[in-house]
Design a protein around this motif. Structure first.
Motif, PDB file in Angstrom:
ATOM      1  N   HIS A 284      40.517  36.421  39.648  1.00 49.53           N
ATOM      2  CA  HIS A 284      41.967  36.545  39.532  1.00 49.53           C
ATOM      3  C   HIS A 284      42.787  35.579  40.450  1.00 49.53           C
ATOM      4  O   HIS A 284      43.751  34.904  39.968  1.00 49.53           O
ATOM      5  CB  HIS A 284      42.191  38.189  40.278  1.00 49.53           C
ATOM      6  N   ASN A 285      42.369  35.230  41.553  1.00 50.83           N
ATOM      7  CA  ASN A 285      42.803  34.019  42.422  1.00 50.83           C
ATOM      8  C   ASN A 285      42.826  32.685  41.826  1.00 50.83           C
ATOM      9  O   ASN A 285      43.473  31.722  41.686  1.00 50.83           O
ATOM     10  CB  ASN A 285      42.022  33.900  43.528  1.00 50.83           C
ATOM     11  N   GLY A 286      41.576  32.460  40.902  1.00 51.61           N
ATOM     12  CA  GLY A 286      41.551  31.333  40.071  1.00 51.61           C
ATOM     13  C   GLY A 286      42.626  31.235  39.173  1.00 51.61           C
ATOM     14  O   GLY A 286      43.182  30.019  38.972  1.00 51.61           O
ATOM     15  N   GLY A 287      42.972  32.189  38.724  1.00 50.12           N
ATOM     16  CA  GLY A 287      44.320  32.138  37.695  1.00 50.12           C
ATOM     17  C   GLY A 287      45.597  32.065  38.394  1.00 50.12           C
ATOM     18  O   GLY A 287      46.383  31.160  37.986  1.00 50.12           O
ATOM     19  N   ASP A 288      45.590  32.340  39.660  1.00 51.64           N
ATOM     20  CA  ASP A 288      46.726  32.173  40.844  1.00 51.64           C
ATOM     21  C   ASP A 288      46.937  30.530  40.860  1.00 51.64           C
ATOM     22  O   ASP A 288      47.810  29.903  41.124  1.00 51.64           O
ATOM     23  CB  ASP A 288      46.549  32.504  41.940  1.00 51.64           C
TER      24      ASP A 288
ATOM     25  N   LEU B 241      52.145  39.414  45.918  1.00 46.62           N
ATOM     26  CA  LEU B 241      52.152  40.718  46.334  1.00 46.62           C
ATOM     27  C   LEU B 241      51.074  41.628  45.367  1.00 46.62           C
ATOM     28  O   LEU B 241      50.511  42.446  45.890  1.00 46.62           O
ATOM     29  CB  LEU B 241      53.523  41.212  45.979  1.00 46.62           C
ATOM     30  N   ALA B 242      50.930  41.073  44.111  1.00 45.91           N
ATOM     31  CA  ALA B 242      50.039  41.512  43.374  1.00 45.91           C
ATOM     32  C   ALA B 242      48.731  41.366  43.941  1.00 45.91           C
ATOM     33  O   ALA B 242      47.654  42.336  43.639  1.00 45.91           O
ATOM     34  CB  ALA B 242      50.026  41.324  41.991  1.00 45.91           C
ATOM     35  N   ASP B 243      48.443  40.162  44.466  1.00 49.58           N
ATOM     36  CA  ASP B 243      47.174  39.929  44.944  1.00 49.58           C
ATOM     37  C   ASP B 243      46.847  40.745  46.273  1.00 49.58           C
ATOM     38  O   ASP B 243      45.695  41.012  46.638  1.00 49.58           O
ATOM     39  CB  ASP B 243      46.988  38.412  45.684  1.00 49.58           C
ATOM     40  N   ILE B 244      47.894  40.989  46.939  1.00 54.75           N
ATOM     41  CA  ILE B 244      47.716  41.942  48.258  1.00 54.75           C
ATOM     42  C   ILE B 244      47.054  43.210  47.770  1.00 54.75           C
ATOM     43  O   ILE B 244      46.426  43.686  48.499  1.00 54.75           O
ATOM     44  CB  ILE B 244      49.251  41.965  49.098  1.00 54.75           C
ATOM     45  N   TYR B 245      47.767  43.772  46.720  1.00 59.54           N
ATOM     46  CA  TYR B 245      47.238  45.130  46.253  1.00 59.54           C
ATOM     47  C   TYR B 245      45.904  44.879  45.868  1.00 59.54           C
ATOM     48  O   TYR B 245      44.986  45.828  45.981  1.00 59.54           O
ATOM     49  CB  TYR B 245      48.138  45.419  44.979  1.00 59.54           C
ATOM     50  N   ALA B 246      45.392  43.754  45.073  1.00 61.93           N
ATOM     51  CA  ALA B 246      44.242  43.762  44.694  1.00 61.93           C
ATOM     52  C   ALA B 246      43.240  43.712  45.682  1.00 61.93           C
ATOM     53  O   ALA B 246      42.145  44.214  45.810  1.00 61.93           O
ATOM     54  CB  ALA B 246      44.014  42.578  43.613  1.00 61.93           C
ATOM     55  N   SER B 247      43.564  42.761  46.838  1.00 58.13           N
ATOM     56  CA  SER B 247      42.607  42.755  48.039  1.00 58.13           C
ATOM     57  C   SER B 247      42.291  43.831  48.683  1.00 58.13           C
ATOM     58  O   SER B 247      41.493  44.327  49.317  1.00 58.13           O
ATOM     59  CB  SER B 247      43.105  41.504  48.986  1.00 58.13           C
ATOM     60  N   ILE B 248      43.773  44.732  48.970  1.00 57.26           N
ATOM     61  CA  ILE B 248      43.514  45.840  49.444  1.00 57.26           C
ATOM     62  C   ILE B 248      42.661  46.909  48.773  1.00 57.26           C
ATOM     63  O   ILE B 248      41.910  47.519  49.473  1.00 57.26           O
ATOM     64  CB  ILE B 248      45.060  46.343  49.753  1.00 57.26           C
TER      65      ILE B 248
END
Length: 311
Positions: A44-48, A153-160
């Motif tokens: 997912h972060n790679g897409g970022d 913000l979406a990444d925060i949700y994913a990481s949490i």
């Protein structure tokens, strides 16, 4: 226009470097400690990273002045970038959902505290990155940075969610609590839905701008008040305002006394334009067409562009 290209670009570069580092951390730790959630979050972060590159490119392009091929400037490059980032988020959400569902029916794997720590560090890092990017987006009026902030913000949700799932699984494996290994995939499904919601909202907003939709009614009413603050303006026939990247373009048809000469009409429109630009820094252009107003005769103009067959 208040858009400050170089400073906004610096914020975009900070996001790019951070996303690249986090991608490597998540994927490496996920592979070493066999964490499906962490690997998925790393992808997912790679897409970022791709989204950050697109953001930087669009910001550089949108900052170019108007030219012969693009007389209205290149502002919509940022809206295209926002739509692109939204598509990446939709793809990431779909991928995370697939991985989470697969993990529900897959073999049970042990969870390491280091995988949990990596997800937790990622969530904290992304939080600071979100706050910094959001402030930069508000300060520099950059749609691409707003989209990037939403992505953070979406990444925060994913990481949490990943950290929560890994934490539950790790504690459950130590205490031998049944069914705790499902914590990771269930959390992944929930966060995928949240990411998908953010992406859909973003792509709808970007599409509306690309389709030349009007600014919201509150803003239009504020613009109308500026016109009517001049007593010489007797009526507003047409008032349209649309977004062009980070700026707003306004065109209007107003009625002024028929007794005004050309110079008086020009002075009035210039005064209106100056006040509008002073009161609303995000307004870049105000085109005003004047029609004659007669005290004893109120002509009615169409409230939209006439159809060709009516000419």
């Amino acid at each position: 226009m208040t858009y400050e290209g170089p400073k906004a670009l610096f914020a975009a570069w900070v996001s790019l470097v951070s996303n690249l580092v986090l991608t490597l951390i998540k994927i490496i730790f996920g592979l070493i400690f066999h964490s499906t959630a962490l690997v998925a979050d790393g992808v997912h972060n790679g897409g970022d990273v791709i989204a950050s590159i697109a953001t930087i490119g669009s910001m550089k392009l949108s900052n170019h002045p108007a030219d012969r091929e693009h007389p209205y400037g290149h502002g919509k490059a940022e809206d295209i970038s926002t739509a692109f980032i939204s598509i990446i988020l939709i793809g990431a959400a779909s991928f995370l959902t697939y991985e989470a569902v697969k993990a529900l029916f897959g073999p049970i794997s042990s969870v390491s505290i280091w995988a949990f720590a990596a997800a937790l560090v990622s969530a904290v890092w992304k939080w600071f990155l979100y706050v910094y990017t959001k402030k930069s987006a508000d300060r520099y009026h950059s749609k691409s940075l707003h989209a990037t902030a939403a992505d953070h913000l979406a990444d925060i949700y994913a990481s949490i969610a990943a950290a929560l799932g890994l934490g539950i699984s790790w504690i459950g494996s130590i205490l031998h609590i049944p069914y705790t290994h499902y914590g990771d995939p269930v959390a992944g499904i929930v966060v995928s839905i949240l990411i998908l919601r953010i992406a859909i909202i973003m792509i709808i907003k970007a599409t509306n701008v690309l389709m030349e939709s009007s600014v919201d009614e509150t803003e239009q009413e504020n613009y109308r008040k500026v016109f009517l603050s001049f007593q010489e303006v007797k009526k507003i026939d047409i008032l349209r305002a649309r977004e062009q990247g980070n700026v707003v373009l306004i065109d209007a048809q107003i009625r002024i006394p028929a007794s005004f000469n050309i110079q008086e009409g020009d002075d009035l429109t210039e005064a209106i334009r100056t006040k509008m630009l002073r009161n609303y820094p995000n307004v870049e252009e105000v085109l005003i067409h004047i029609n004659p107003w007669y005290k004893d005769k109120d002509l009615i103009e169409p409230d939209s562009v006439p159809h060709l067959e009516n000419k």
